[in-house]
Motif scaffolding. Sequence first.
Motif, mmCIF file in Angstrom:
data_model
loop_
_atom_site.group_PDB
_atom_site.id
_atom_site.type_symbol
_atom_site.label_atom_id
_atom_site.label_comp_id
_atom_site.label_asym_id
_atom_site.label_seq_id
_atom_site.Cartn_x
_atom_site.Cartn_y
_atom_site.Cartn_z
ATOM 1 N N GLN A 193 -41.687 75.022 48.802
ATOM 2 C CA GLN A 193 -41.186 75.837 47.698
ATOM 3 C C GLN A 193 -42.308 76.327 46.786
ATOM 4 O O GLN A 193 -42.077 77.149 45.921
ATOM 5 C CB GLN A 193 -40.174 75.035 46.880
ATOM 6 C CG GLN A 193 -38.869 74.762 47.617
ATOM 7 C CD GLN A 193 -37.942 73.865 46.810
ATOM 8 O OE1 GLN A 193 -38.326 72.784 46.400
ATOM 9 N NE2 GLN A 193 -36.736 74.318 46.586
ATOM 10 N N ILE A 194 -43.497 75.809 46.960
ATOM 11 C CA ILE A 194 -44.632 76.227 46.155
ATOM 12 C C ILE A 194 -45.235 77.489 46.764
ATOM 13 O O ILE A 194 -45.551 77.528 47.949
ATOM 14 C CB ILE A 194 -45.710 75.120 46.093
ATOM 15 C CG1 ILE A 194 -45.101 73.804 45.622
ATOM 16 C CG2 ILE A 194 -46.854 75.546 45.191
ATOM 17 C CD1 ILE A 194 -44.561 73.829 44.217
ATOM 18 N N LYS A 195 -45.400 78.531 45.952
ATOM 19 C CA LYS A 195 -45.979 79.790 46.423
ATOM 20 C C LYS A 195 -47.423 79.917 45.955
ATOM 21 O O LYS A 195 -47.737 79.633 44.804
ATOM 22 C CB LYS A 195 -45.155 80.972 45.915
ATOM 23 C CG LYS A 195 -43.743 81.006 46.470
ATOM 24 C CD LYS A 195 -42.972 82.191 45.933
ATOM 25 C CE LYS A 195 -41.552 82.225 46.490
ATOM 26 N NZ LYS A 195 -40.801 83.385 45.971
ATOM 27 N N LYS A 196 -48.278 80.354 46.849
ATOM 28 C CA LYS A 196 -49.704 80.492 46.550
ATOM 29 C C LYS A 196 -49.994 81.906 46.066
ATOM 30 O O LYS A 196 -49.818 82.872 46.803
ATOM 31 C CB LYS A 196 -50.528 80.176 47.795
ATOM 32 C CG LYS A 196 -52.029 80.213 47.558
ATOM 33 C CD LYS A 196 -52.763 79.818 48.830
ATOM 34 C CE LYS A 196 -54.278 79.849 48.611
ATOM 35 N NZ LYS A 196 -55.003 79.480 49.851
ATOM 36 N N THR A 201 -54.243 79.290 42.196
ATOM 37 C CA THR A 201 -53.014 79.472 41.418
ATOM 38 C C THR A 201 -51.791 79.307 42.307
ATOM 39 O O THR A 201 -51.693 79.943 43.362
ATOM 40 C CB THR A 201 -52.981 80.863 40.761
ATOM 41 O OG1 THR A 201 -54.199 81.085 40.051
ATOM 42 C CG2 THR A 201 -51.811 80.966 39.792
ATOM 43 N N PHE A 202 -50.852 78.468 41.846
ATOM 44 C CA PHE A 202 -49.642 78.180 42.611
ATOM 45 C C PHE A 202 -48.432 78.321 41.686
ATOM 46 O O PHE A 202 -48.472 77.903 40.525
ATOM 47 C CB PHE A 202 -49.713 76.777 43.203
ATOM 48 C CG PHE A 202 -50.913 76.568 44.095
ATOM 49 C CD1 PHE A 202 -50.826 76.800 45.458
ATOM 50 C CD2 PHE A 202 -52.124 76.183 43.555
ATOM 51 C CE1 PHE A 202 -51.933 76.641 46.269
ATOM 52 C CE2 PHE A 202 -53.247 76.019 44.359
ATOM 53 C CZ PHE A 202 -53.148 76.248 45.723
ATOM 54 N N ILE A 203 -47.357 78.898 42.220
ATOM 55 C CA ILE A 203 -46.175 79.231 41.419
ATOM 56 C C ILE A 203 -44.945 78.529 41.980
ATOM 57 O O ILE A 203 -44.778 78.426 43.201
ATOM 58 C CB ILE A 203 -45.951 80.753 41.408
ATOM 59 C CG1 ILE A 203 -47.190 81.476 40.864
ATOM 60 C CG2 ILE A 203 -44.728 81.120 40.578
ATOM 61 C CD1 ILE A 203 -47.110 82.976 40.977
ATOM 62 N N PHE A 204 -44.091 78.078 41.071
ATOM 63 C CA PHE A 204 -42.849 77.400 41.479
ATOM 64 C C PHE A 204 -41.702 77.836 40.588
ATOM 65 O O PHE A 204 -41.842 77.955 39.375
ATOM 66 C CB PHE A 204 -43.024 75.882 41.381
ATOM 67 C CG PHE A 204 -41.727 75.145 41.536
ATOM 68 C CD1 PHE A 204 -41.190 74.916 42.791
ATOM 69 C CD2 PHE A 204 -41.030 74.698 40.422
ATOM 70 C CE1 PHE A 204 -39.975 74.265 42.938
ATOM 71 C CE2 PHE A 204 -39.819 74.043 40.558
ATOM 72 C CZ PHE A 204 -39.291 73.827 41.827
ATOM 73 N N GLU A 205 -40.542 78.088 41.185
ATOM 74 C CA GLU A 205 -39.308 78.376 40.459
ATOM 75 C C GLU A 205 -38.165 77.652 41.158
ATOM 76 O O GLU A 205 -38.053 77.687 42.377
ATOM 77 C CB GLU A 205 -39.021 79.879 40.426
ATOM 78 C CG GLU A 205 -39.929 80.686 39.510
ATOM 79 C CD GLU A 205 -39.490 82.134 39.405
ATOM 80 O OE1 GLU A 205 -38.436 82.378 38.785
ATOM 81 O OE2 GLU A 205 -40.187 83.002 39.955
ATOM 82 N N ALA A 215 -39.550 77.042 35.782
ATOM 83 C CA ALA A 215 -40.655 77.795 36.382
ATOM 84 C C ALA A 215 -41.973 77.146 35.974
ATOM 85 O O ALA A 215 -42.120 76.657 34.847
ATOM 86 C CB ALA A 215 -40.629 79.251 35.934
ATOM 87 N N ALA A 216 -42.924 77.130 36.894
ATOM 88 C CA ALA A 216 -44.211 76.508 36.610
ATOM 89 C C ALA A 216 -45.322 77.246 37.336
ATOM 90 O O ALA A 216 -45.127 77.749 38.446
ATOM 91 C CB ALA A 216 -44.203 75.039 37.023
#
Length: 294
Positions: A193-196, A201-205, A215-216
């Motif tokens: 579920q973690i997007k690069k 930098t990594f994005i999570f929702e 969101a993080a």
Amino acid sequence: MAKHNVQGKYFPLYEYLLQQEEKHVVLTFEEIEEIIHAKLPKSAYKYQAWWGNTKSGTYVQAAAWIEAGFRVDTIQYGRCIEFVKVSKEILTKKKNRIIREALISKTIPTKDTPYRESESLRNIMEKLNSAQQFFEENRYRHFSDESLLSQFEVLCECRRIFGKVDQAINYMAIQLMQQYLIEKHLLKLVHSQIKKQDEFTFIFEEQAPNGEEVAAILNTTPETLSSEFNPSQRSIFFQDCRLLSKTKATRRYYFVTDEYVYNIIEKKYKQFLESIQLILLPKVIDDKYSLHAW
């Protein structure tokens, strides 16, 4: 020198932007006024039209950034302006919107399975064990007194042992972020579920069981000893804040792994966080390393 149509008050801004190599340049209102040696008009503090990306009519100020190969992308009135470098042929509002959306959506989901996660963790443990063994075997050596050849061989051995250490740090930081969010919001997180967004930098929702949107963004930028961000770091920080602010989440987090980065944001940029909680990994266990805690 390239031809341009910039004259008068905003010519220094044109010269400044022309010299920038970064694709994203963020300037505060105060910095722009220092560059042009004059105060911006009141309309610049109130109206989006003043920052329009058009040279027609009376908007002579726009020629400064357009002729330099930039367009205004984000405006935080009274705070800062983000200029984005683009080619002359795409300096239109519609095309820039398409480009900006493409940049924001350029996130690559990681494809780790539980098996690959355990494999990654085992590889990290093997590196640490090898490093421990190396230093135990060489603890009586004084590297500063040895020959250049010997020092070089030691460094090569260290590189062989640690390999791509940044990847290991990213992996461990993601695990720590997940652990924090799981405990905080009872989320059922999986690594996929973690997007690069980029190398660091990594994005999570995700939606929590209670219906809250979470969101993080995790920023693992390598350690810095500076007391201020360079232009690239500052642009990345503002871009991250913008991405988080555009989410529908009611809980927003910005995780960093370097204490110097944390301190810079706390001292100079925390006003831009607004509803975003800043967290330092792994020291979040200490309350003073979590800004804007709820």
